[in-house]
Design a protein around this motif. Structure first.
Motif, PDB file in Angstrom:
ATOM      1  N   LYS A 140       0.856  -1.184   0.000  1.00  0.00           N
ATOM      2  CA  LYS A 140       0.000   0.000   0.000  1.00  0.00           C
ATOM      3  C   LYS A 140       0.893   1.236   0.000  1.00  0.00           C
TER       4      LYS A 140
ATOM      5  N   LEU B 152       1.396   1.981  12.094  1.00  0.00           N
ATOM      6  CA  LEU B 152       0.573   1.604  10.943  1.00  0.00           C
ATOM      7  C   LEU B 152       1.233   0.483  10.156  1.00  0.00           C
TER       8      LEU B 152
ATOM      9  N   ARG C  63       0.956  -2.869  12.016  1.00  0.00           N
ATOM     10  CA  ARG C  63      -0.370  -3.498  12.030  1.00  0.00           C
ATOM     11  C   ARG C  63      -0.834  -3.934  10.649  1.00  0.00           C
ATOM     12  N   VAL C  64      -0.567  -3.112   9.648  1.00  0.00           N
ATOM     13  CA  VAL C  64      -1.054  -3.408   8.300  1.00  0.00           C
ATOM     14  C   VAL C  64      -0.034  -4.211   7.505  1.00  0.00           C
TER      15      VAL C  64
ATOM     16  N   VAL D  65       3.353  -1.461   3.894  1.00  0.00           N
ATOM     17  CA  VAL D  65       2.974  -0.065   3.675  1.00  0.00           C
ATOM     18  C   VAL D  65       4.228   0.736   3.357  1.00  0.00           C
TER      19      VAL D  65
ATOM     20  N   GLU E  71      -5.447   2.993   8.853  1.00  0.00           N
ATOM     21  CA  GLU E  71      -5.605   1.535   8.802  1.00  0.00           C
ATOM     22  C   GLU E  71      -6.967   1.156   8.231  1.00  0.00           C
ATOM     23  N   ARG E  72      -8.001   1.876   8.650  1.00  0.00           N
ATOM     24  CA  ARG E  72      -9.337   1.617   8.097  1.00  0.00           C
ATOM     25  C   ARG E  72      -9.339   1.742   6.586  1.00  0.00           C
TER      26      ARG E  72
ATOM     27  N   LEU F 184      -6.833   1.651   4.455  1.00  0.00           N
ATOM     28  CA  LEU F 184      -5.926   0.763   3.726  1.00  0.00           C
ATOM     29  C   LEU F 184      -6.369  -0.699   3.753  1.00  0.00           C
ATOM     30  N   THR F 185      -7.292  -1.028   4.639  1.00  0.00           N
ATOM     31  CA  THR F 185      -7.686  -2.429   4.777  1.00  0.00           C
ATOM     32  C   THR F 185      -9.133  -2.696   4.373  1.00  0.00           C
ATOM     33  N   ASP F 186      -9.894  -1.653   4.091  1.00  0.00           N
ATOM     34  CA  ASP F 186     -11.313  -1.814   3.759  1.00  0.00           C
ATOM     35  C   ASP F 186     -11.547  -1.352   2.325  1.00  0.00           C
TER      36      ASP F 186
END
Length: 255
Positions: A65, A89, A92-93, A96, A201-202, A204-206
């Protein structure tokens, strides 16, 4: 000089309601004398000039990402907050990477901060870039973050949305008017790196959220059309001219 000019003018135009309050307070003006007309944008001018696939490959792998930060590298733009949010970030992700596009007095300090945070292998400082390259960067990024501490308007956010890039902005100043709700973009608590990381995070993951925001933002940016901005400015000039003419007529009758 600015105070003299503002008080001498028949009308003052600001680019946001936030700036109307600010200007009225600083220069002692009645808010009724201050009109709000936003900056405009022409999406047709945001044309990428690069091979986008090749450009993206320079900065990120297909499974990574890519987060874009762009603007003058000065304290009030808040890039230090975004850098502080990135390690958590990334942890967790995963996968990135970031790009910082721009130059300014805080550039060296920000580069040193990135090194201290262990971010050197996760991103790139591009320095100053031209508008043509910037328009391409919006197209290859998965997210544009505008972390400003102080922001009269927020043109970067508007350009990102017009280019089809999801946008995350600080909940402050004119950015609240450019991103007025969660239909077109997300906001994080100003000056709060943890809030920034959580909201990023929201996004990049949704994928469903991202797609919805991009679709809604493409309509939202049309409300900042230059032709409409020009009509609003012309209307202010027309109103001021008519008021001046009426005042002259009253003075002539009383004389």
């Amino acid at each position: 000089v600015e105070r003299w000019m503002a008080n001498r003018a028949e009308r003052v135009i600001t680019c946001s309601a936030y700036m109307r309050e600010h200007v009225a307070d600083i220069y002692g003006l009645e808010e009724s004398r201050v009109n709000v007309i936003p900056n405009g944008i022409d999406p047709s001018e945001l044309v990428p000039v690069d091979d986008l696939d090749a450009l993206r490959a320079r900065f990120a792998a297909p499974d990574e990402k890519l987060v874009l930060l762009v603007g003058r590298l000065v304290y009030e733009k808040g890039f230090q907050l975004a850098l502080e949010a990135l390690p958590g970030l990334i942890e967790r992700v995963g996968n990135v990477r970031f790009m910082v596009a721009g130059s300014g007095t805080a550039e060296q300090e920000l580069r040193e901060q990135a090194t201290r945070l262990g971010l050197d292998e996760h991103g790139t400082f591009l320095g100053w870039i031209g508008d043509d390259v910037l328009h391409s960067l919006y197209r290859i990024a998965d997210l544009t973050v505008v972390p400003s501490i102080y922001e009269p308007f927020g043109l970067v956010a508007l350009e990102a949305m017009a280019s089809g890039c999801p946008c995350l902005v600080a909940d402050t100043g004119g950015l609240r008017e450019v991103v007025p709700n969660e239909d077109v973009g997300l906001r994080f608590r100003s000056r709060d790196p943890r809030s920034l990381a959580t909201m990023a995070e929201r996004l990049l993951t949704d994928d469903e959220l991202r797609d919805r925001l991009v679709a809604e933002a493409s309509e939202h940016v049309l409300t900042f059309d230059w032709a409409d901005v020009a009509r609003q400015v012309a209307a202010v000039y027309d109103e001021v001219t008519r008021e001046a003419a009426a005042s002259e007529r009253r003075a002539a009758r009383s004389g």
